[in-house]
Design an enzyme around this catalytic site. Structure first.
Site, PDB file in Angstrom:
ATOM      1  N   TRP A 271      12.179  64.245  14.262  1.00 49.92           N
ATOM      2  CA  TRP A 271      13.226  63.249  14.576  1.00 49.92           C
ATOM      3  C   TRP A 271      13.716  62.568  13.307  1.00 49.92           C
ATOM      4  CZ3 TRP A 271      15.233  64.571  18.799  1.00 49.92           C
ATOM      5  CH2 TRP A 271      14.455  64.998  19.885  1.00 49.92           C
TER       6      TRP A 271
ATOM      7  N   LYS B  77      11.097  57.539  27.096  1.00 48.65           N
ATOM      8  CA  LYS B  77       9.695  57.666  26.710  1.00 48.65           C
ATOM      9  C   LYS B  77       8.884  56.505  27.274  1.00 48.65           C
ATOM     10  CE  LYS B  77      11.266  61.094  24.307  1.00 48.65           C
ATOM     11  NZ  LYS B  77      11.684  61.014  22.918  1.00 48.65           N
TER      12      LYS B  77
ATOM     13  N   ASP C  79      13.712  54.014  14.380  1.00 49.14           N
ATOM     14  CA  ASP C  79      13.759  54.735  15.653  1.00 49.14           C
ATOM     15  C   ASP C  79      12.424  54.468  16.345  1.00 49.14           C
ATOM     16  OD1 ASP C  79      13.703  56.542  17.731  1.00 49.14           O
ATOM     17  OD2 ASP C  79      14.092  58.321  16.491  1.00 49.14           O
TER      18      ASP C  79
HETATM   19  C1  LIG Z   1      12.784  61.772  22.148  1.00 48.91           C
HETATM   20  C2  LIG Z   1      13.072  61.188  20.826  1.00 48.91           C
HETATM   21  C3  LIG Z   1      14.375  61.200  20.278  1.00 48.91           C
HETATM   22  C4  LIG Z   1      15.542  61.860  20.974  1.00 48.91           C
HETATM   23  O1  LIG Z   1      16.024  61.046  21.951  1.00 48.91           O
HETATM   24  P1  LIG Z   1      17.326  61.407  22.786  1.00 48.91           P
HETATM   25  O2  LIG Z   1      17.462  60.222  23.665  1.00 48.91           O
HETATM   26  O3  LIG Z   1      17.043  62.684  23.507  1.00 48.91           O
HETATM   27  O4  LIG Z   1      18.455  61.554  21.840  1.00 48.91           O
HETATM   28  C5  LIG Z   1      14.577  60.614  19.059  1.00 48.91           C
HETATM   29  N1  LIG Z   1      13.556  60.023  18.385  1.00 48.91           N
HETATM   30  C6  LIG Z   1      12.301  60.000  18.870  1.00 48.91           C
HETATM   31  C7  LIG Z   1      11.213  59.328  18.089  1.00 48.91           C
HETATM   32  C8  LIG Z   1      12.028  60.578  20.106  1.00 48.91           C
HETATM   33  O5  LIG Z   1      10.782  60.534  20.598  1.00 48.91           O
END
Ligand SMILES: *Cc1c(COP(=O)(O)O)cnc(C)c1O
Length: 355
Positions: free
Chosen positions: A104, A195, A171
């Site tokens: 990511w 998540k 993030d």
């Molecule tokens: C799942 C995830 C993403 C992607 O998220 P989307 O909502 O599918 O764009 C980005 N960063 C992390 C750390 C993730 O776990």
């Protein structure tokens, strides 16, 4: 709390509290006695505007978000924020530092390159992202340092955030609301909901007010933080149902004692599992001990073995989605806030009784 039929260890979309799911189900038929499904209701109607406002307040309260930050509900996932953040904040001739701690992070880096100078200050890629780099130099002219607080795929987590010259951008998709955080060093915190907060479809962005509109680019309205902030995330039709499930999840979390209580639970759940991985000679952890994630726990067979057999064995015992990410192999147990301790205990028992 009622137990689900199975324990879902998926990395995302991930387990949600059963009580939350029941409330969500009810709201799809008759929202709070309004005689209509929440799916049919106008995002401008009073009950819905109130619910969105309350969700924002809950976030502010649970994470102690200072008044000079806006809380936005956007679409496009965390993935759109990889672009939207530098697009809104970073000027063409400015420098942003990025840490490369997993897939990511790498995606965030790729997108940021389009909007300014990107300096990748550290990477654990050579070591298959099995640790968080600690020693690295930041740019003298750094605007911000970007990090992925929890690396969902590889199972590492920043347990302490680095000091920066500028501000932090993070993030937090896979560990938001799992532990207390001090928001003040961050310029932006973003997280897809699926998540630890709710269903896919809504992305939470917490952004410091003075950064909104900073890049002075002529942006499409839908990609402009200023537009969304100005319209309280109602510039267009927001994903109301997804926000509602987030609202219910945050109430559930609040009643359990908020992020402090959640952090204690998460630590004790993770401890159970990591101790078993250490103790059990069949399994081993590929991750540096001090950087192990409290949310996503990868493990592998110590001396090889039939992975499909172990996964089937677990499935027969009601534990599913334990397969490791395709880039890592082995197994991964995601033990987010809504995974009950009993689920982790069931997995530990299965590991102990295997073979
Ligand atoms: C799942 C995830 C993403 C992607 O998220 P989307 O909502 O599918 O764009 C980005 N960063 C992390 C750390 C993730 O776990």
């Amino acid at each position: 709390m009622e137990k689900q039929k199975i324990y879902n260890f998926s990395a995302g979309p991930a387990v949600l509290a059963v009580d939350v799911l029941k409330q969500a189900a009810e709201a799809t038929v008759n929202y709070n006695g309004h005689g209509m499904s929440i799916l049919e209701m106008s995002h401008r109607s009073v009950p819905i505007v109130d619910m969105v406002t309350e969700t924002r307040q809950l976030i502010r309260q649970l994470l102690n978000v200072p008044e000079n930050y806006k809380i936005l509900f956007l679409q496009g996932g965390a993935s759109l924020q990889f672009s939207m953040i530098p697009m809104n904040i970073l000027k063409d001739d400015e420098t942003a530092d990025y840490t490369d701690t997993g897939a990511w992070s790498a995606k965030a880096i790729k997108e940021a390159h389009r909007y300014g100078n990107v300096n990748v200050v550290c990477s654990s890629k050579e070591a298959v992202y099995n640790h968080i780099p600690k020693q690295f130099e930041q740019s003298k002219n750094q605007l911000y340092l970007h990090l992925t607080s929890n690396n969902t795929i590889y199972g590492t987590q920043w347990h302490e955030f680095p000091d920066t010259k500028g501000f932090l951008v993070a993030d937090m998709s896979s560990d938001i609301f799992s532990r207390p955080i001090d928001v003040s060093p961050f310029g932006v915190i973003y997280a897809g909901a699926q998540k630890n907060m709710g269903p896919a479809g809504v992305t939470m962005v917490i952004v410091r007010e003075d950064l909104i509109g900073r890049s002075e680019r002529n942006l499409p309205s839908m990609l402009d933080f200023a537009m969304h902030a100005d319209k309280d995330s109602m510039f267009n039709t927001p994903p109301i149902f997804a926000i509602y499930v987030v609202n219910r999840t945050l109430h559930w979390l609040n009643e359990l004692g908020g992020v402090d209580a959640m952090y204690e639970q998460n630590k004790s759940k993770a401890k159970l599992l990591y101790e078993e991985i250490e103790r059990n000679t069949l399994f081993t952890s590929p991750i540096a001990e001090e950087d192990r994630s409290l949310m996503n726990v990868p493990f592998v067979f110590a001396d090889g073995g039939d992975e499909a057999h172990f996964l089937n064995y677990c499935a027969e015992r009601g534990m599913v989605t334990l397969k490791g990410h395709r880039s890592v192999g082995g197994f991964r147990a995601s033990i987010y806030n809504a995974m009950p301790k009993e689920g982790v205990e069931a997995l530990v028992n299965a590991m102990q009784q295997y073979l």
